[in-house]
Design an enzyme around this catalytic site. Structure first.
Site, PDB file in Angstrom:
ATOM      1  N   ALA A 172     -11.509 -34.999  21.534  1.00 33.27           N
ATOM      2  CA  ALA A 172     -11.289 -34.937  22.990  1.00 33.27           C
ATOM      3  C   ALA A 172     -12.320 -34.021  23.630  1.00 33.27           C
ATOM      4  CB  ALA A 172      -9.866 -34.460  23.283  1.00 33.27           C
ATOM      5  N   ASP A 204      -7.167 -34.601  19.058  1.00 33.47           N
ATOM      6  CA  ASP A 204      -8.118 -33.558  18.678  1.00 33.47           C
ATOM      7  C   ASP A 204      -7.424 -32.598  17.723  1.00 33.47           C
ATOM      8  OD1 ASP A 204     -11.018 -32.724  20.131  1.00 33.47           O
ATOM      9  OD2 ASP A 204     -10.052 -31.099  19.007  1.00 33.47           O
ATOM     10  N   ARG A 211     -25.186 -32.090  18.542  1.00 38.07           N
ATOM     11  CA  ARG A 211     -26.467 -31.398  18.334  1.00 38.07           C
ATOM     12  C   ARG A 211     -26.600 -30.188  19.234  1.00 38.07           C
ATOM     13  NH1 ARG A 211     -31.649 -35.186  18.523  1.00 38.07           N
ATOM     14  NH2 ARG A 211     -30.706 -36.314  20.256  1.00 38.07           N
ATOM     15  N   ARG A 233     -30.163 -35.376  14.890  1.00 34.58           N
ATOM     16  CA  ARG A 233     -28.830 -35.942  14.635  1.00 34.58           C
ATOM     17  C   ARG A 233     -28.538 -35.899  13.130  1.00 34.58           C
ATOM     18  NH1 ARG A 233     -31.208 -39.367  18.600  1.00 34.58           N
ATOM     19  NH2 ARG A 233     -29.961 -39.596  20.484  1.00 34.58           N
ATOM     20  N   ASN A 261     -20.093 -33.625   9.560  1.00 37.97           N
ATOM     21  CA  ASN A 261     -19.445 -34.765  10.206  1.00 37.97           C
ATOM     22  C   ASN A 261     -18.944 -35.819   9.219  1.00 37.97           C
ATOM     23  OD1 ASN A 261     -19.754 -33.508  12.597  1.00 37.97           O
ATOM     24  ND2 ASN A 261     -21.344 -34.849  13.419  1.00 37.97           N
ATOM     25  N   VAL A 272     -18.859 -43.151  16.722  1.00 35.50           N
ATOM     26  CA  VAL A 272     -19.784 -42.517  17.666  1.00 35.50           C
ATOM     27  C   VAL A 272     -20.425 -41.266  17.048  1.00 35.50           C
ATOM     28  CG1 VAL A 272     -19.992 -41.523  19.991  1.00 35.50           C
ATOM     29  CG2 VAL A 272     -18.375 -43.379  19.589  1.00 35.50           C
ATOM     30  N   SER A 273     -19.676 -40.558  16.196  1.00 36.42           N
ATOM     31  CA  SER A 273     -20.157 -39.290  15.625  1.00 36.42           C
ATOM     32  C   SER A 273     -21.507 -39.490  14.936  1.00 36.42           C
ATOM     33  CB  SER A 273     -19.147 -38.752  14.604  1.00 36.42           C
ATOM     34  OG  SER A 273     -17.852 -38.730  15.153  1.00 36.42           O
ATOM     35  N   HIS A 279     -30.291 -45.119  15.219  1.00 37.03           N
ATOM     36  CA  HIS A 279     -30.006 -44.295  16.407  1.00 37.03           C
ATOM     37  C   HIS A 279     -30.554 -42.883  16.165  1.00 37.03           C
ATOM     38  CE1 HIS A 279     -27.948 -42.681  19.859  1.00 37.03           C
ATOM     39  NE2 HIS A 279     -27.183 -41.896  19.136  1.00 37.03           N
TER      40      HIS A 279
HETATM   41  N1  NAD Z   1     -23.514 -42.328  19.025  1.00 36.52           N
HETATM   42  C1  NAD Z   1     -23.950 -41.796  20.155  1.00 36.52           C
HETATM   43  O1  NAD Z   1     -24.626 -42.458  20.940  1.00 36.52           O
HETATM   44  C2  NAD Z   1     -23.597 -40.365  20.487  1.00 36.52           C
HETATM   45  C3  NAD Z   1     -23.882 -39.828  21.761  1.00 36.52           C
HETATM   46  C4  NAD Z   1     -23.510 -38.520  22.044  1.00 36.52           C
HETATM   47  C5  NAD Z   1     -22.878 -37.749  21.076  1.00 36.52           C
HETATM   48  N2  NAD Z   1     -22.644 -38.289  19.846  1.00 36.52           N
HETATM   49  C6  NAD Z   1     -21.959 -37.532  18.802  1.00 36.52           C
HETATM   50  O2  NAD Z   1     -20.565 -37.535  19.090  1.00 36.52           O
HETATM   51  C7  NAD Z   1     -19.972 -36.379  18.481  1.00 36.52           C
HETATM   52  C8  NAD Z   1     -19.145 -35.634  19.532  1.00 36.52           C
HETATM   53  O3  NAD Z   1     -19.995 -35.072  20.509  1.00 36.52           O
HETATM   54  P1  NAD Z   1     -19.351 -34.173  21.698  1.00 36.52           P
HETATM   55  O4  NAD Z   1     -20.473 -33.801  22.559  1.00 36.52           O
HETATM   56  O5  NAD Z   1     -18.160 -34.850  22.253  1.00 36.52           O
HETATM   57  O6  NAD Z   1     -18.872 -32.888  20.867  1.00 36.52           O
HETATM   58  P2  NAD Z   1     -17.717 -31.868  21.269  1.00 36.52           P
HETATM   59  O7  NAD Z   1     -17.882 -30.663  20.398  1.00 36.52           O
HETATM   60  O8  NAD Z   1     -17.644 -31.682  22.739  1.00 36.52           O
HETATM   61  O9  NAD Z   1     -16.378 -32.634  20.816  1.00 36.52           O
HETATM   62  C9  NAD Z   1     -16.070 -32.902  19.489  1.00 36.52           C
HETATM   63  C10 NAD Z   1     -14.564 -32.739  19.328  1.00 36.52           C
HETATM   64  O10 NAD Z   1     -14.194 -33.144  18.007  1.00 36.52           O
HETATM   65  C11 NAD Z   1     -13.090 -32.331  17.662  1.00 36.52           C
HETATM   66  N3  NAD Z   1     -12.859 -32.386  16.215  1.00 36.52           N
HETATM   67  C12 NAD Z   1     -13.577 -31.794  15.226  1.00 36.52           C
HETATM   68  N4  NAD Z   1     -13.031 -32.091  14.033  1.00 36.52           N
HETATM   69  C13 NAD Z   1     -11.958 -32.883  14.270  1.00 36.52           C
HETATM   70  C14 NAD Z   1     -10.997 -33.517  13.436  1.00 36.52           C
HETATM   71  N5  NAD Z   1     -11.025 -33.405  12.113  1.00 36.52           N
HETATM   72  N6  NAD Z   1     -10.047 -34.260  14.043  1.00 36.52           N
HETATM   73  C15 NAD Z   1      -9.990 -34.394  15.392  1.00 36.52           C
HETATM   74  N7  NAD Z   1     -10.872 -33.812  16.226  1.00 36.52           N
HETATM   75  C16 NAD Z   1     -11.843 -33.068  15.670  1.00 36.52           C
HETATM   76  C17 NAD Z   1     -13.464 -30.943  18.169  1.00 36.52           C
HETATM   77  O11 NAD Z   1     -12.350 -30.087  18.266  1.00 36.52           O
HETATM   78  C18 NAD Z   1     -14.097 -31.287  19.515  1.00 36.52           C
HETATM   79  O12 NAD Z   1     -13.167 -31.212  20.572  1.00 36.52           O
HETATM   80  C19 NAD Z   1     -21.141 -35.573  17.896  1.00 36.52           C
HETATM   81  O13 NAD Z   1     -21.286 -35.860  16.533  1.00 36.52           O
HETATM   82  C20 NAD Z   1     -22.327 -36.077  18.674  1.00 36.52           C
HETATM   83  O14 NAD Z   1     -23.547 -35.892  17.983  1.00 36.52           O
HETATM   84  C21 NAD Z   1     -22.990 -39.567  19.553  1.00 36.52           C
END
Ligand code: NAD
Length: 311
Positions: free
Chosen positions: A8, A32, A82, A88, A95, A118-119, A175
Site C-alpha cells: 500500500a 501491507d 529504488r 532496478r 524483493n 510490479v515489484s 524493464h
Molecule cells: N514495474 C514497474 O513499472 C514499477 C514502477 C515503479 C515501481 N516499481 C516497483 O514497485 C515496488 C514498490 O514501489 P513503491 O514506490 O510503491 O515502494 P513503497 O516503499 O512506497 O511501497 C512498498 C510497500 O510494500 C510494503 N511491503 C514490504 N514487504 C511487504 C510484504 N511482505 N507484504 C506486504 N507488503 C509489504 C511496504 O510496507 C511498503 O508499504 C518497488 O519494487 C519498485 O521498484 C515497479
C-alpha cells in the site's frame, strides 16, 4: 469484480486510487505488512467517494489474506523501491523473498486470479512468480511495458509538440534502463510514422530519455515514481477486468516467441479477461532483433540470481 493490491506504498496506493476513481472494479483490497497502513490508505481513498463520485469499496488489511479471497486480479507491488543511483536490478535479493511469499499467500485465497507483478526487478520477479506458482502462462503478467510505453509517448509528444493521445508507440524488451527497446521505427502520430516529423537525432534523444525515464524521476523525487506506474497498472487491469483486448507490452513467459524460451520479458500482448490472450508477433528488423536478443541475455543473467530461491 474484485482486485487485491499487495503493497500500500506509493505505487500500490496510487494504483488503488486510480482503479477506484475509474470504477474498474467493485471491490479493491489493499494489503501491507506495516500495521494499519493499508487500512489508513483504504479509508482515505474511501473518503473521496462522494467528492469524486464513485462507489467502489476499498478495504485495507495488515497481512490478513483472508480478506483477499476470491479476487479476480491480484497485483504485487510489495518490496523496496529504488533510491537515487540504484538500478532496478540491485533490488533483487530483498524483493525476491517478499514477492514469492506474497504470491503464494494470494494464490491460496484466490486460486483463479490473474497475477500482475510490479515489484522490481520486474522481469525477474515475474519469472519467479511464474516458476513458483505453477500457473498457466496467460495468468502471470509483468507490468513494465505499459509504463515504459506511456513514458515513450510522453517524450514523443513533447518532441513533436503534439497531444500525447494522438501518438502510438511501444517499448518492448526488459524493464531496465539498458534493456528496454523503444520501437521508434514503428511509432506514429495518428498513423503517420514519427520519422516524418522528427530527425534521427531527435528520435534517438526520445529513446534515450525513455530508457532513463524511471532513473530521471528517482533522481528528482529521491525514490521511484508512482503516478505513472499506478496509472499503468490500472490501464492493464482495466483491460483484463473489462475484456478490452488492448495490445499492451507485458512481461510474459516465452516458449520460442521472439526466438526466446524460459524467460519473462516484455513483448506486445493482447490483454483480456483471460489475461494474456495472445502474444503478438511484430515483424522486427535485424537491428531490433539484435537488441531484443541482447536484452534477453541481460534478463536471463539476472534470473540466474534466483537459483537459490527456486531450488
Ligand atoms: N514495474 C514497474 O513499472 C514499477 C514502477 C515503479 C515501481 N516499481 C516497483 O514497485 C515496488 C514498490 O514501489 P513503491 O514506490 O510503491 O515502494 P513503497 O516503499 O512506497 O511501497 C512498498 C510497500 O510494500 C510494503 N511491503 C514490504 N514487504 C511487504 C510484504 N511482505 N507484504 C506486504 N507488503 C509489504 C511496504 O510496507 C511498503 O508499504 C518497488 O519494487 C519498485 O521498484 C515497479
Amino acid at each position: 469484480m474484485k482486485v487485491t493490491i499487495v503493497g500500500a506504498g506509493n505505487v500500490g496506493a496510487t494504483c488503488a486510487d486510480a482503479m477506484a476513481y475509474r470504477r474498474i472494479a467493485s471491490e479493491i483490497v489493499l494489503v501491507d505488512i506495516r500495521e494499519g497502513f493499508a487500512e489508513g490508505k483504504a479509508l482515505d481513498i474511501m473518503q473521496t467517494q462522494t467528492t469524486l463520485g464513485f462507489n467502489t469499496k476499498v478495504v485495507g488489511s495488515t497481512n490478513d489474506y483472508s480478506k483477499t479471497a476470491g479476487s479476480d486480479v491480484v497485483v504485487i507491488t510489495s518490496g523496496i523501491p529504488r533510491k537515487p543511483g540504484m538500478t532496478r536490478e540491485e533490488l533483487i535479493g530483498i524483493n525476491a523473498g517478499i514477492v514469492k511469499s506474497v504470491a503464494e499467500s494470494l494464490l491460496q485465497h484466490s486460486p483463479n486470479a490473474i497475477f500482475v507483478i510490479v515489484s522490481n526487478p520486474m522481469d525477474t520477479m515475474t519469472y519467479l512468480a511464474f516458476k513458483s506458482l505453477g500457473l498457466p502462462k496467460n495468468r502471470v503478467i509483468g507490468m513494465g511495458g505499459a509504463l515504459d510505453s506511456s513514458r515513450f509517448k510522453c517524450y514523443l509528444s513533447l518532441a513533436l509538440e503534439k497531444p500525447a493521445n494522438d501518438i502510438q508507440g511501444m517499448v518492448i524488451g526488459g524493464h531496465g534502463d539498458t534493456t528496454m527497446i523503444p520501437l521508434t521505427r514503428l511509432a506514429s502520430y495518428n498513423g503517420v510514422p514519427v520519422s516524418q516529423f522528427l530527425s534521427q537525432d531527435k528520435l534517438d534523444k526520445v529513446a534515450a530519455d525513455t530508457m532513463v525515464g524511471g532513473a530521471t524521476l528517482t533522481g528528482l523525487l529521491g525514490t521511484s515514481a508512482w503516478y505513472a506506474p499506478g496509472a499503468s497498472v490500472c490501464y492493464l487491469v482495466d483491460s483484463i477486468l473489462n475484456d478490452q483486448k488492448k495490445m499492451i507490452p507485458c512481461s510474459v513467459y516465452l516458449e520460442g516467441e521472439y526466438g526466446q524460451s524460459d524467460i519473462c520479458i516484455g513483448v506486445p500482448c493482447i490483454i483480456g479477461k483471460n489475461g494474456v490472450e495472445k502474444i503478438v508477433d511484430v515483424d522486427l528488423n535485424d537491428a531490433e532483433k539484435a537488441l531484443f536478443a541482447k536484452s534477453a541475455d541481460a534478463v536471463r543473467a539476472m534470473n540466474g540470481d534466483l537459483k537459490s530461491i527456486l531450488g
